[in-house]
Design a protein around this motif. Structure first.
Motif, mmCIF file in Angstrom:
data_model
loop_
_atom_site.group_PDB
_atom_site.id
_atom_site.type_symbol
_atom_site.label_atom_id
_atom_site.label_comp_id
_atom_site.label_asym_id
_atom_site.label_seq_id
_atom_site.Cartn_x
_atom_site.Cartn_y
_atom_site.Cartn_z
ATOM 1 N N PHE A 102 53.393 42.105 42.829
ATOM 2 C CA PHE A 102 52.612 41.534 43.709
ATOM 3 C C PHE A 102 51.942 40.202 43.489
ATOM 4 O O PHE A 102 51.019 39.996 42.606
ATOM 5 N N VAL A 103 52.086 39.287 44.372
ATOM 6 C CA VAL A 103 51.474 37.916 44.106
ATOM 7 C C VAL A 103 50.216 37.709 45.031
ATOM 8 O O VAL A 103 50.170 37.920 46.188
ATOM 9 N N LEU A 104 49.221 37.214 44.093
ATOM 10 C CA LEU A 104 47.979 36.896 44.774
ATOM 11 C C LEU A 104 47.258 35.857 44.234
ATOM 12 O O LEU A 104 47.356 35.473 42.880
ATOM 13 N N GLY A 105 46.359 34.928 45.081
ATOM 14 C CA GLY A 105 45.558 33.811 44.795
ATOM 15 C C GLY A 105 44.290 34.466 43.736
ATOM 16 O O GLY A 105 43.967 35.640 43.714
ATOM 17 N N ALA A 106 43.810 33.588 42.846
ATOM 18 C CA ALA A 106 42.579 34.005 41.897
ATOM 19 C C ALA A 106 41.690 34.559 42.862
ATOM 20 O O ALA A 106 40.817 35.382 42.181
ATOM 21 N N ASP A 107 41.189 33.873 43.917
ATOM 22 C CA ASP A 107 40.190 34.176 44.748
ATOM 23 C C ASP A 107 40.261 35.756 45.043
ATOM 24 O O ASP A 107 39.644 36.541 45.453
ATOM 25 N N ALA A 108 41.457 36.042 45.268
ATOM 26 C CA ALA A 108 41.903 37.275 45.810
ATOM 27 C C ALA A 108 41.783 38.353 44.698
ATOM 28 O O ALA A 108 41.287 39.393 44.870
ATOM 29 N N PHE A 109 42.189 37.966 43.657
ATOM 30 C CA PHE A 109 42.120 38.832 42.455
ATOM 31 C C PHE A 109 40.737 39.185 42.096
ATOM 32 O O PHE A 109 40.381 40.222 41.450
ATOM 33 N N GLY A 156 39.629 25.717 42.895
ATOM 34 C CA GLY A 156 38.392 26.180 43.230
ATOM 35 C C GLY A 156 38.042 27.548 42.489
ATOM 36 O O GLY A 156 36.942 27.841 42.276
ATOM 37 N N VAL A 157 39.061 27.922 42.166
ATOM 38 C CA VAL A 157 38.924 29.596 41.322
ATOM 39 C C VAL A 157 40.148 29.609 40.082
ATOM 40 O O VAL A 157 41.249 29.669 40.690
ATOM 41 N N THR A 158 39.414 29.682 39.150
ATOM 42 C CA THR A 158 40.458 29.485 37.990
ATOM 43 C C THR A 158 40.867 31.246 37.602
ATOM 44 O O THR A 158 40.000 32.061 37.979
ATOM 45 N N LEU A 186 39.605 36.830 36.427
ATOM 46 C CA LEU A 186 39.794 37.992 35.564
ATOM 47 C C LEU A 186 38.314 38.216 34.759
ATOM 48 O O LEU A 186 38.413 39.635 34.542
ATOM 49 N N ALA A 187 37.637 37.452 34.742
ATOM 50 C CA ALA A 187 36.196 37.975 34.086
ATOM 51 C C ALA A 187 35.366 38.924 34.650
ATOM 52 O O ALA A 187 34.632 39.770 34.293
ATOM 53 N N ARG A 188 35.894 39.030 36.131
ATOM 54 C CA ARG A 188 35.202 40.089 36.965
ATOM 55 C C ARG A 188 35.489 41.541 36.500
ATOM 56 O O ARG A 188 34.879 42.350 36.770
ATOM 57 N N PRO A 231 36.702 42.703 33.047
ATOM 58 C CA PRO A 231 36.948 43.077 31.887
ATOM 59 C C PRO A 231 37.702 43.835 31.136
ATOM 60 O O PRO A 231 38.462 44.163 30.352
ATOM 61 N N GLU A 232 37.616 45.150 31.845
ATOM 62 C CA GLU A 232 38.464 46.223 31.508
ATOM 63 C C GLU A 232 39.965 46.261 31.797
ATOM 64 O O GLU A 232 40.647 46.974 31.261
ATOM 65 N N LEU A 233 40.258 45.146 32.624
ATOM 66 C CA LEU A 233 41.806 44.944 33.024
ATOM 67 C C LEU A 233 42.441 44.028 31.739
ATOM 68 O O LEU A 233 43.677 44.035 31.814
ATOM 69 N N GLN A 234 41.651 43.579 30.891
ATOM 70 C CA GLN A 234 42.230 42.589 29.987
ATOM 71 C C GLN A 234 43.544 43.200 29.258
ATOM 72 O O GLN A 234 44.437 42.329 29.040
ATOM 73 N N PRO A 235 43.318 44.298 28.851
ATOM 74 C CA PRO A 235 44.737 44.818 27.965
ATOM 75 C C PRO A 235 45.941 44.752 28.712
ATOM 76 O O PRO A 235 46.927 44.900 28.089
ATOM 77 N N ARG A 236 46.075 44.494 30.094
ATOM 78 C CA ARG A 236 47.089 44.772 30.777
ATOM 79 C C ARG A 236 47.661 43.340 31.287
ATOM 80 O O ARG A 236 48.692 43.122 31.733
ATOM 81 N N VAL A 237 46.812 42.189 30.739
ATOM 82 C CA VAL A 237 46.977 40.917 31.075
ATOM 83 C C VAL A 237 47.991 40.306 30.128
ATOM 84 O O VAL A 237 47.880 40.301 29.104
#
Ligand code: ATP
Ligand code: MG
Length: 227
Positions: free
Chosen positions: A105-112, A137-139, A144-146, A148-154
C-alpha cells in the motif's frame, strides 16, 4: 514466485504528476509487478462544488495511466456502498486471492503522518506492506515520528524485505514533483493553466468538461450536466 502488487488509494481530485511519481518510485524501489490506483468514494459531507464526481475522477485516473504499462485503475471502492476504508479495501483484495505479504500500500508521507487516526489502526498495517514515499514539505522521518511504536516495523529498502507472513513499513526517499490536487483546483478556479502539473490527456478532459470551474451552466451537481 511472489507477486507484488502496489495499491495507491486517494481521492485523485484530480490525479497529477505527484501521484504518478510516487507510484513509479514505489514500483522501482520495491520491484512491484503492477500498481493499482483505487479512487475513493465521494466523501459523504463533501465540502462543496466544484469538486469532480467519482465518475470523472475515475476517468481522469484512467487517462493519466493510459500507455503506462503495469499501472491499472480499480473501481473496487466505487462499487462498494458507503465510505471505504483501506482496511476494507485490503480485505477485498485478500478475498480476491492476494496475501498480505504480496500487497504494497503506497502512500505519501503526509498521509502516513495521519495513520494513527485510520480505521482499524494498527491492525490495518497487517493487511499489506506500507510504502511511505517522501512528499515535498513532509519528510519520511517527520511522518514516522508521529508513531514511534511502529519503528520496529520500518525497513530502509527492499533488502530488508519481509520474512514470509509478516508485513513491514518501507521508506522510499524519492523526489516527487511538488504538486497537490488542492493547487490544481485553485489554479483552475483562477483560470490559470495546469499543463505542467498533469498529463496532457488529463488537462484536456478537465477543460472539455469544465471540471473545477464555477459556472452557472456546469458547476453544480444537481444540474444534469453537473461536474
Ligand atoms: P488534496 O490536495 O486534495 O489533498 P493530494 O494532492 O494530496 O490532494 P490525494 O488524492 O489526497 O492527493 O493523495 C493520494 C495519495 O497520494 C496520498 O497518499 C498522498 O500522500 C499521495 N501523494 C499525493 N501527491 C504526492 C506527491 N507530490 N508526492 C508524494 N505523494 C503524494
Ligand atoms: Mg491529500
Amino acid at each position: 514466485m511472489t507477486r507484488r502488487l502496489g495499491v495507491v488509494g486517494g481521492t485523485f481530485d484530480p490525479i497529477h504528476f505527484g501521484h504518478l511519481d510516487a507510484a513509479e518510485a514505489a514500483r522501482s524501489a520495491l520491484s512491484l509487478d503492477e500498481v493499482l490506483f483505487v479512487p475513493s468514494h465521494d466523501p459523504p459531507h463533501r465540502p462543496v462544488d466544484p469538486h469532480a464526481t467519482a465518475f470523472h475522477r475515475f476517468a481522469l485516473v484512467a487517462l493519466a495511466i493510459d500507455g503506462r504499462p503495469g499501472f491499472r485503475v480499480s473501481d473496487l471502492e466505487l462499487r462498494r456502498p458507503g465510505s471505504s476504508y483501506t482496511a476494507d479495501t485490503l480485505r477485498s483484495l485478500h478475498g480476491a486471492g492476494w496475501r498480505p505479504g504480496e500487497l504494497y500500500f503506497v502512500l505519501g508521507a503526509d498521509a502516513f503522518a495521519e495513520i494513527a487516526t485510520w480505521r482499524e489502526f494498527p491492525g490495518v498495517l497487517g493487511g499489506a506492506h506500507f510504502v511511505v514515499v517522501a512528499r515535498p514539505g513532509v519528510t519520511i522521518d517527520e511522518a514516522l515520528a508521529r508513531t514511534p511504536e511502529l519503528q520496529p516495523r520500518v525497513r530502509a529498502g527492499a533488502a530488508g524485505v519481509a520474512t514470509a507472513g509478516t508485513t513491514a513499513i518501507f521508506r522510499v526517499e524519492a523526489r516527487t514533483r511538488d504538486v497537490s490536487s488542492t493547487t490544481i483546483r485553485a489554479r483552475l478556479a483562477a483560470g490559470q493553466p495546469i499543463d505542467d502539473l498533469v498529463p496532457a490527456a488529463v488537462a484536456r478532459h478537465i477543460a472539455a468538461h469544465d471540471l473545477y470551474v464555477e459556472s452557472s451552466l456546469h458547476g453544480h451537481s444537481k444540474d444534469i450536466q453537473g461536474s
